[in-house]
Scaffold this motif. Sequence first.
Motif, PDB file in Angstrom:
ATOM      1  N   GLN A 232     -41.159 -75.109  26.776  1.00 55.41           N
ATOM      2  CA  GLN A 232     -40.240 -75.615  27.795  1.00 55.41           C
ATOM      3  C   GLN A 232     -38.920 -76.062  27.179  1.00 55.41           C
ATOM      4  OE1 GLN A 232     -41.760 -79.003  29.999  1.00 55.41           O
ATOM      5  NE2 GLN A 232     -39.727 -79.641  30.650  1.00 55.41           N
ATOM      6  N   TYR A 233     -38.985 -76.715  26.023  1.00 51.53           N
ATOM      7  CA  TYR A 233     -37.791 -77.323  25.441  1.00 51.53           C
ATOM      8  C   TYR A 233     -36.988 -76.359  24.564  1.00 51.53           C
ATOM      9  CZ  TYR A 233     -39.296 -81.815  27.213  1.00 51.53           C
ATOM     10  OH  TYR A 233     -39.649 -82.842  28.045  1.00 51.53           O
ATOM     11  N   LEU A 234     -37.645 -75.303  24.067  1.00 53.45           N
ATOM     12  CA  LEU A 234     -36.937 -74.324  23.244  1.00 53.45           C
ATOM     13  C   LEU A 234     -36.525 -73.091  24.045  1.00 53.45           C
ATOM     14  CD1 LEU A 234     -39.135 -74.503  20.028  1.00 53.45           C
ATOM     15  CD2 LEU A 234     -37.133 -75.883  20.653  1.00 53.45           C
ATOM     16  N   ASN A 235     -37.004 -73.003  25.275  1.00 49.57           N
ATOM     17  CA  ASN A 235     -36.650 -71.898  26.173  1.00 49.57           C
ATOM     18  C   ASN A 235     -36.916 -70.535  25.565  1.00 49.57           C
ATOM     19  OD1 ASN A 235     -35.390 -73.193  28.648  1.00 49.57           O
ATOM     20  ND2 ASN A 235     -34.227 -74.195  27.019  1.00 49.57           N
ATOM     21  N   SER A 236     -38.060 -70.423  24.902  1.00 50.44           N
ATOM     22  CA  SER A 236     -38.439 -69.150  24.293  1.00 50.44           C
ATOM     23  C   SER A 236     -39.889 -69.222  23.856  1.00 50.44           C
ATOM     24  CB  SER A 236     -37.560 -68.843  23.073  1.00 50.44           C
ATOM     25  OG  SER A 236     -37.797 -69.805  22.054  1.00 50.44           O
TER      26      SER A 236
END
Length: 277
Positions: free
Chosen positions: A11-15
């Motif tokens: 969720q936080y790294l978007n990958s």
Amino acid sequence: MSLVTMNFESQYLNSSHQISIILPNRPRGIDAKDYYESNKKYKVLWLLHGTYGDHTDWVRRTNIELYACEKDLIVVMPSALNSNYSNWDKAMMGFGMYDYLTKELMPLIYNWFPASDKREDNFIAGLSMGGRGTIKFAANYPEKFAAAAVLSAAPVNFHELTEEYLQSDNMFAIRTKSMVDNAGGLEAFLNSNENVWDILESLAGTGKLPRLMFACGTEDEIIYQNLKIFKKHAEEIGLEAEYWTLDGYRHEWRFWDLAIQHALEFFGLEDTGASPY
């Protein structure tokens, strides 16, 4: 010893993102069913890589798997790109490495693996960029870690930054300027979680900080000089820490393999007699 490579969408790294996890070994002679149903919670080391590295560095270049087995320890190794373990909201679709570790990776590990979430059972260490990440997490989240080992890195006094330095082509200056710009300017940077120098000063003597260890090779020229400056400052403000140095070592894996062994001793982790074979 079990080595897990895990890929999941962050969720936080978007990958999609990979981590490596070392899990304790089932001792021979203990029934598998009894061992895996014991509900035992293990101590955890959050182990951070340096610039240009990834989640495989520590496994490929040190004997951390052996040391973890001897200590009956879970070791969690994320990939951070060259993020300095910071939030980069404007990079790509956003790369929030700072929030990722505490708000996503820790809940994942504590709830999906037999990992203890107790402060006294959690430790953090890292080399170079990972050392900077280590002291940043230890200073900003002191309630999460019993101890921290900063290898080949040292806090610096960002109040001494000059515009001339930030505009130079020095590698450290280029990285620092990127950090300052990412924070929204120098004033915002100095008031952010990045300014570990000030945060440590505010917490010195309060008893809130984890136990701290700093390690560096004497031939690691810039870092060793920074560490000596920080040590003098720490003594002035009453910040307790252990300083461990080795003559002749530079910014190199030979040193980090020795330093992580000392860090495990500093953490107070005892050998269990477990064998990786």
